[in-house]
Design a protein around this motif. Structure first.
Motif, mmCIF file in Angstrom:
data_model
loop_
_atom_site.group_PDB
_atom_site.id
_atom_site.type_symbol
_atom_site.label_atom_id
_atom_site.label_comp_id
_atom_site.label_asym_id
_atom_site.label_seq_id
_atom_site.Cartn_x
_atom_site.Cartn_y
_atom_site.Cartn_z
ATOM 1 N N TYR A 172 0.849 -1.182 0.000
ATOM 2 C CA TYR A 172 0.000 0.000 0.000
ATOM 3 C C TYR A 172 0.885 1.233 0.000
ATOM 4 C CZ TYR A 172 -3.872 -3.105 1.137
ATOM 5 O OH TYR A 172 -4.807 -4.090 1.100
ATOM 6 N N GLY A 173 0.252 2.392 -0.058
ATOM 7 C CA GLY A 173 1.021 3.618 -0.119
ATOM 8 C C GLY A 173 0.518 4.673 0.832
ATOM 9 N N ALA A 174 1.188 5.820 0.811
ATOM 10 C CA ALA A 174 0.788 6.975 1.616
ATOM 11 C C ALA A 174 1.404 8.220 0.997
ATOM 12 C CB ALA A 174 1.247 6.818 3.060
ATOM 13 N N PHE A 175 0.781 9.342 1.249
ATOM 14 C CA PHE A 175 1.334 10.621 0.831
ATOM 15 C C PHE A 175 2.056 11.256 2.017
ATOM 16 C CE2 PHE A 175 -2.171 10.515 -2.391
ATOM 17 C CZ PHE A 175 -1.350 10.564 -3.514
ATOM 18 N N PRO A 176 3.278 11.732 1.846
ATOM 19 C CA PRO A 176 3.982 12.406 2.950
ATOM 20 C C PRO A 176 3.185 13.601 3.465
ATOM 21 C CG PRO A 176 5.469 11.978 1.108
ATOM 22 C CD PRO A 176 4.094 11.683 0.614
ATOM 23 N N ILE A 257 -8.723 12.854 6.092
ATOM 24 C CA ILE A 257 -7.318 12.461 6.156
ATOM 25 C C ILE A 257 -6.450 13.574 6.739
ATOM 26 C CG2 ILE A 257 -6.794 13.203 3.804
ATOM 27 C CD1 ILE A 257 -5.407 10.061 5.582
ATOM 28 N N ASN A 258 -6.809 14.836 6.495
ATOM 29 C CA ASN A 258 -6.025 15.939 7.051
ATOM 30 C C ASN A 258 -6.142 15.967 8.578
ATOM 31 O OD1 ASN A 258 -4.406 18.462 6.669
ATOM 32 N ND2 ASN A 258 -6.219 19.377 7.618
ATOM 33 N N ALA A 259 -7.348 15.734 9.083
ATOM 34 C CA ALA A 259 -7.545 15.687 10.533
ATOM 35 C C ALA A 259 -6.746 14.535 11.142
ATOM 36 C CB ALA A 259 -9.024 15.548 10.859
ATOM 37 N N LEU A 260 -6.809 13.366 10.512
ATOM 38 C CA LEU A 260 -6.061 12.211 11.019
ATOM 39 C C LEU A 260 -4.563 12.475 11.018
ATOM 40 C CD1 LEU A 260 -7.957 9.264 9.286
ATOM 41 C CD2 LEU A 260 -7.965 9.815 11.722
ATOM 42 N N ASN A 261 -4.072 13.056 9.922
ATOM 43 C CA ASN A 261 -2.636 13.329 9.829
ATOM 44 C C ASN A 261 -2.175 14.264 10.943
ATOM 45 O OD1 ASN A 261 -2.093 11.710 7.619
ATOM 46 N ND2 ASN A 261 -2.467 13.335 6.131
ATOM 47 N N ASN A 262 -2.969 15.303 11.206
ATOM 48 C CA ASN A 262 -2.589 16.244 12.258
ATOM 49 C C ASN A 262 -2.645 15.613 13.639
ATOM 50 O OD1 ASN A 262 -1.954 19.103 11.362
ATOM 51 N ND2 ASN A 262 -3.755 18.668 10.104
ATOM 52 N N LEU A 263 -3.656 14.791 13.890
ATOM 53 C CA LEU A 263 -3.742 14.117 15.187
ATOM 54 C C LEU A 263 -2.552 13.189 15.393
ATOM 55 C CD1 LEU A 263 -7.556 13.301 15.400
ATOM 56 C CD2 LEU A 263 -6.274 14.883 16.860
ATOM 57 N N ARG A 264 -2.177 12.471 14.342
ATOM 58 C CA ARG A 264 -1.019 11.589 14.454
ATOM 59 C C ARG A 264 0.266 12.398 14.660
ATOM 60 N NH1 ARG A 264 -3.565 7.541 10.170
ATOM 61 N NH2 ARG A 264 -3.371 9.306 8.765
ATOM 62 N N ALA A 288 3.906 8.260 7.374
ATOM 63 C CA ALA A 288 3.870 9.470 6.556
ATOM 64 C C ALA A 288 3.516 10.704 7.370
ATOM 65 C CB ALA A 288 2.869 9.294 5.422
ATOM 66 N N SER A 289 2.833 10.494 8.503
ATOM 67 C CA SER A 289 2.398 11.608 9.347
ATOM 68 C C SER A 289 3.475 12.075 10.314
ATOM 69 C CB SER A 289 1.150 11.210 10.150
ATOM 70 O OG SER A 289 0.080 10.903 9.302
ATOM 71 N N LEU A 338 9.672 8.578 7.435
ATOM 72 C CA LEU A 338 9.229 9.507 6.394
ATOM 73 C C LEU A 338 10.041 9.294 5.118
ATOM 74 C CD1 LEU A 338 7.429 11.890 5.577
ATOM 75 C CD2 LEU A 338 9.226 13.417 6.436
ATOM 76 N N HIS A 339 11.321 9.030 5.259
ATOM 77 C CA HIS A 339 12.178 8.754 4.106
ATOM 78 C C HIS A 339 11.683 7.514 3.355
ATOM 79 C CE1 HIS A 339 15.772 7.208 1.956
ATOM 80 N NE2 HIS A 339 16.048 8.500 1.794
ATOM 81 N N LYS A 340 11.271 6.484 4.087
ATOM 82 C CA LYS A 340 10.747 5.275 3.440
ATOM 83 C C LYS A 340 9.491 5.586 2.637
ATOM 84 C CE LYS A 340 12.269 2.447 7.321
ATOM 85 N NZ LYS A 340 11.811 1.768 8.534
ATOM 86 N N ILE A 341 8.623 6.404 3.220
ATOM 87 C CA ILE A 341 7.399 6.765 2.508
ATOM 88 C C ILE A 341 7.744 7.469 1.208
ATOM 89 C CG2 ILE A 341 5.321 8.209 2.575
ATOM 90 C CD1 ILE A 341 5.131 5.703 4.304
ATOM 91 N N LYS A 342 8.625 8.439 1.261
ATOM 92 C CA LYS A 342 8.954 9.242 0.081
ATOM 93 C C LYS A 342 9.609 8.411 -1.016
ATOM 94 C CE LYS A 342 9.544 13.752 2.329
ATOM 95 N NZ LYS A 342 10.506 14.831 2.646
ATOM 96 N N HIS A 343 10.432 7.439 -0.624
ATOM 97 C CA HIS A 343 11.234 6.737 -1.619
ATOM 98 C C HIS A 343 10.752 5.321 -1.942
ATOM 99 C CE1 HIS A 343 14.317 9.871 -1.827
ATOM 100 N NE2 HIS A 343 14.104 10.034 -0.527
ATOM 101 N N ILE A 344 9.866 4.776 -1.128
ATOM 102 C CA ILE A 344 9.369 3.414 -1.385
ATOM 103 C C ILE A 344 7.850 3.371 -1.486
ATOM 104 C CG2 ILE A 344 9.299 1.023 -0.544
ATOM 105 C CD1 ILE A 344 11.873 1.602 1.009
ATOM 106 N N TYR A 345 7.159 3.967 -0.517
ATOM 107 C CA TYR A 345 5.722 3.765 -0.375
ATOM 108 C C TYR A 345 4.869 4.957 -0.825
ATOM 109 C CZ TYR A 345 7.420 -0.038 2.571
ATOM 110 O OH TYR A 345 8.077 -1.147 3.042
ATOM 111 N N GLU A 346 5.481 5.973 -1.421
ATOM 112 C CA GLU A 346 4.699 7.124 -1.853
ATOM 113 C C GLU A 346 3.651 6.676 -2.871
ATOM 114 O OE1 GLU A 346 3.479 10.896 -3.601
ATOM 115 O OE2 GLU A 346 4.335 9.184 -4.663
#
Length: 374
Positions: A172-176, A257-264, A288-289, A338-346
């Motif tokens: 799966y993926g995620a946006f940073p 998703i914005n609310a979840l990201n900020n809470l995390r 990613a959060s 975060l590096h993993k998200i950007k380079h593998i799971y983005e």
């Protein structure tokens, strides 16, 4: 290519991981020029026939009246509708209530590829007969599909060893998330890094009870957010069990998703208790959060997080973590994830992998047909 996605309650996401995945994948494939259809429950809150260029087909879903049996009827209705279309590819997400109808999939004129999800039959919420059924449903998923996708290396190995089938590994993926705002915290009377949290379906195999037991025993009584639908039998059990722990707040499901990201982002520790399945979408979103993660110790979580997380096996581990850990002590963990998200799971990388998978199986099928014709 003309591609349909079945096996979810629909998009935009108002339910869970597969729905969030289908939302991002469908939108990304449309942006790459493909004709994408997603099957939605007739009771889905979004009732339009199109969403961001994705075609939506609403099929009758009696789950609200019939309970679990309704899921089987819904999947049947989706498959029956798909037989009347001219899709090049159908992506089937999961197998729990759909593969019993696998023999009805339009395999003669369409390529079926299935994301085999996790080991559903290991979920402890199910009785032994149900778990035996899920093993059979998993087997049917290997029979009535032309290709298979594994969302974790562990699942890929399992499919190869158990069923001797090759699968394509696509996580799966995620946006940073790099634009935090403290505004959301005001709604919950929280201060940055002054609370801990989890996000999960409230089910036994997600170790919510274990985490909350550790929270209740901890000497530090910072607020603890439980994000997930709790109007269920197990949810009621948990709320009753921990009613005396006033710092535990069951706040229900959040799908912004914005609310979840900020809470995390602003939490001190994010607990991830999932123990069954492959790469869980909420784990990647947590990475990613830029949150500090304390995860259940198992191969699915450790394969993704590696050494960039804290781990727990029991409630006492959770208690110790709450009492001794601060996010600012582990900034390398956060940065590495975060590096993993950007380079593998983005997400764009993941959508590219799905598109490549679709192109490969589509061209292979047409090459085979051409050879037969000649």
């Amino acid at each position: 290519m003309k591609i349909a996605i079945i096996g979810t309650r629909g998009i935009p996401n108002h339910y869970g991981g597969f729905e969030q995945f289908a939302e991002y994948l469908a939108k990304g494939l449309v942006e790459r020029g493909h004709d994408i259809t997603v099957y939605n429950s007739h009771s889905h809150p979004y009732q339009e026939s199109e969403w961001n260029g994705v075609k939506l087909v609403h099929c009758n879903d009696p789950e609200d009246k019939w309970g679990t049996a309704g899921q089987f009827v819904y999947d049947l209705n989706c498959i029956l509708h798909s037989r009347k279309q001219n899709y090049d590819i159908i992506l089937q997400l999961g197998y729990t209530s759909s593969t019993v109808w696998g023999w009805l999939l339009p395999r003669k004129n369409c390529i079926i590829t299935t994301n085999m999800d996790g080991l559903e039959w290991k979920r402890t919420k199910y009785s032994k007969p149900v778990r035996n059924f899920l093993k059979w449903a998993e087997y049917l998923g290997t029979v009535y599909s032309d290709h298979w996708i594994a969302d974790s290396l562990g699942i890929q190995d399992y499919l190869a060893n158990k069923y001797k089938i090759p699968s394509t590994y696509i996580p799966y993926g995620a946006f940073p998330f790099e634009a935090p705002s403290v505004e959301i915290l005001k709604q919950y009377d929280l201060v940055p890094y002054g609370y801990n949290m989890l996000i999960a379906r409230l089910e036994p195999e997600n170790n919510v009870d274990t985490i909350l037991e550790g929270v209740s025993k901890a000497s530090i009584k910072n607020p603890f957010l439980v994000v997930g639908k709790h109007a269920t039998k197990y949810g009621e059990y948990l709320k009753n069990k921990y009613s005396s722990s006033k710092n535990i707040h069951f706040i229900g499901g959040i799908y912004d998703i914005n609310a979840l990201n900020n809470l995390r982002y602003y939490s001190n520790i994010y607990f991830h208790g999932h123990s069954v399945g492959g790469t869980n979408p909420s784990l990647l979103e947590a990475m990613a959060s830029q949150t500090l993660i304390c995860a259940n110790q198992n191969e699915f979580n450790s394969t993704i997080l590696e050494d960039d997380a804290l781990y727990f096996r029991n409630a006492d581990d959770v208690r110790k973590c709450i009492e001794t850990v601060r996010k600012d002590q582990h900034t390398p963990y956060v940065a590495n994830n975060l590096h993993k998200i950007k380079h593998i799971y983005e997400w764009n990388n993941i959508i590219d992998q799905y598109e490549n998978h679709f192109r490969t199986i589509y061209s292979t099928q047409h090459e085979i047909q051409s050879n037969i014709s000649s």
